[in-house]
Write a protein that holds these residues in place. Structure first.
Motif, PDB file in Angstrom:
ATOM      1  N   ASP A  12      18.917  20.518  23.889  1.00 25.81           N
ATOM      2  CA  ASP A  12      19.614  20.129  25.309  1.00 25.81           C
ATOM      3  C   ASP A  12      18.563  20.017  26.531  1.00 25.81           C
ATOM      4  O   ASP A  12      18.935  19.630  27.516  1.00 25.81           O
ATOM      5  N   SER A  37      16.591  13.359  20.884  1.00 25.83           N
ATOM      6  CA  SER A  37      16.800  14.211  22.074  1.00 25.83           C
ATOM      7  C   SER A  37      17.237  13.261  22.981  1.00 25.83           C
ATOM      8  O   SER A  37      16.909  12.246  23.087  1.00 25.83           O
ATOM      9  N   SER A  38      17.826  13.919  24.079  1.00 28.01           N
ATOM     10  CA  SER A  38      18.325  13.227  25.411  1.00 28.01           C
ATOM     11  C   SER A  38      16.770  13.081  26.312  1.00 28.01           C
ATOM     12  O   SER A  38      15.988  13.878  26.074  1.00 28.01           O
ATOM     13  N   MET A  42      20.081  18.028  29.421  1.00 30.37           N
ATOM     14  CA  MET A  42      21.438  18.131  29.437  1.00 30.37           C
ATOM     15  C   MET A  42      21.863  19.497  29.146  1.00 30.37           C
ATOM     16  O   MET A  42      23.061  19.761  28.512  1.00 30.37           O
ATOM     17  N   SER A  43      21.355  20.397  29.669  1.00 35.93           N
ATOM     18  CA  SER A  43      21.646  21.925  29.748  1.00 35.93           C
ATOM     19  C   SER A  43      23.111  21.893  30.327  1.00 35.93           C
ATOM     20  O   SER A  43      23.216  21.412  31.323  1.00 35.93           O
ATOM     21  N   LYS A  45      25.984  20.738  29.001  1.00 29.76           N
ATOM     22  CA  LYS A  45      26.756  19.845  28.654  1.00 29.76           C
ATOM     23  C   LYS A  45      27.679  19.982  27.621  1.00 29.76           C
ATOM     24  O   LYS A  45      28.522  19.424  27.209  1.00 29.76           O
ATOM     25  N   THR A  74      24.598  12.808  25.567  1.00 32.27           N
ATOM     26  CA  THR A  74      24.547  14.161  25.490  1.00 32.27           C
ATOM     27  C   THR A  74      24.020  14.496  24.251  1.00 32.27           C
ATOM     28  O   THR A  74      23.855  13.860  23.242  1.00 32.27           O
ATOM     29  N   PRO A  75      23.769  16.034  23.852  1.00 32.18           N
ATOM     30  CA  PRO A  75      23.461  16.602  22.735  1.00 32.18           C
ATOM     31  C   PRO A  75      24.482  16.114  21.394  1.00 32.18           C
ATOM     32  O   PRO A  75      23.855  15.756  20.413  1.00 32.18           O
ATOM     33  N   SER A  96      19.290  22.919  16.108  1.00 35.66           N
ATOM     34  CA  SER A  96      19.080  22.746  17.597  1.00 35.66           C
ATOM     35  C   SER A  96      18.381  23.768  18.380  1.00 35.66           C
ATOM     36  O   SER A  96      18.389  24.919  18.162  1.00 35.66           O
ATOM     37  N   ASN A  99      16.092  26.753  22.391  1.00 32.94           N
ATOM     38  CA  ASN A  99      16.386  26.686  24.011  1.00 32.94           C
ATOM     39  C   ASN A  99      15.657  27.253  24.800  1.00 32.94           C
ATOM     40  O   ASN A  99      15.078  28.557  24.414  1.00 32.94           O
ATOM     41  N   GLY A 112      24.791  23.094  25.605  1.00 34.29           N
ATOM     42  CA  GLY A 112      24.733  21.842  24.983  1.00 34.29           C
ATOM     43  C   GLY A 112      23.921  22.094  23.763  1.00 34.29           C
ATOM     44  O   GLY A 112      24.074  21.338  22.635  1.00 34.29           O
ATOM     45  N   THR A 113      22.834  23.100  23.703  1.00 34.95           N
ATOM     46  CA  THR A 113      22.280  23.478  22.233  1.00 34.95           C
ATOM     47  C   THR A 113      23.351  23.648  21.418  1.00 34.95           C
ATOM     48  O   THR A 113      23.303  23.371  20.221  1.00 34.95           O
TER      49      THR A 113
END
Length: 253
Positions: A12, A37-38, A42-43, A45, A74-75, A96, A99, A112-113
């Motif tokens: 994320d 990945s975005s 996107m933390s 989310k 998003t993730p 994922s 982070n 999001g992770t």
């Protein structure tokens, strides 16, 4: 087609995050890797999805020589795209991270992770979210990568129950070991700072701090991290409170 496991790697923090590149490097030892990945961070989310605009997944320069895509979603969108359109077959694992910063305790519902890992679990695919207790863009992942390899190897050997994923939080530096934990009870105490932009308009900036309601509970993820242990928490998507459900059966509606 290769008979190696197909591993979907996402995050994320965005396509340029160092933690993503470090995770890809580890996963290459275990199977065929594809990255999505975005294009931006996107933390926070969580399990959010995009419903108001088209989704796009665009090939970009490969990370460590593996197929890599950037997404405008998003993730969770990234995982959904991968399962439905992007990959040649359903991945065997979703991983994922890594982070930049912890996703312990209640942060699991904002992350999001972990949103990406939970989405993988919803598909019945063994999934893991990895986080390091270091928010620096240039964080040192050397010790964390060894933990990632150990945890993933254990998942390879033992599997995970359907619809369960793992939330793995790693302390900064060399950990004392790995502990199986439960999620600590706590909350984020939000404090919105009122500010003024250059045009004189007021806006609010989220700040605050985390409050742990059980500082001394040794079986929690927060206690593990505080004492320099890796925490491994099995996460389920079933949010039913069964104890309360039994109580509600005695109510009259």
């Amino acid at each position: 087609m290769s008979d190696k496991p197909l591993i979907l790697v996402t995050n994320d923090d965005g396509i340029h995050a160092k933690g993503l590149k470090e995770l890809v490097e580890v996963m290459q030892f275990f199977g065929d890797v594809i990255v999505i990945s975005s294009e931006v961070s996107m933390s926070g989310k969580a399990c959010g999805i995009t419903v108001d605009q088209p989704l796009r997944a665009t090939p970009v320069d490969q990370i460590h020589g593996v197929p890599t895509y950037k997404s405008n979603g998003t993730p969770v969108d990234s995982v959904k795209l991968s399962f439905n359109n992007l990959l040649p077959r359903t991945p065997d694992y979703v991983v994922s991270g890594i982070n930049h910063g912890l996703n312990s305790s209640i942060s699991v519902i904002y992350s999001g992770t972990m949103g990406a890992a939970i989405e993988g679990g919803l598909h019945g695919v063994p999934s893991i979210g990895f986080s390091l207790d270091d928010y620096s863009a240039d964080a040192d992942f050397s010790k964390a990568k060894m933990i990632v390899a150990r945890v993933f190897q254990s998942v390879l050997e033992n599997g995970l129950p359907p619809y369960i994923c793992l939330n793995v939080n790693i302390p900064k530096g060399k950990p004392n070991g790995i502990k199986i934990c439960r999620q600590a009870h706590g909350k984020w105490v939000e404090e919105f700072e009122k500010r003024t932009d250059p045009h004189g308009r007021e806006y609010h900036w989220l700040a605050g701090y985390f409050k742990n309601f059980e500082e001394d509970a040794p079986e929690t993820d927060m206690h593990a991290i505080k004492n320099n242990f890796v925490s491994v928490v099995p996460v389920t998507v079933d949010m039913t409170c069964y104890k309360t459900m039994e109580q509600l059966k005695d109510w009259e509606f």
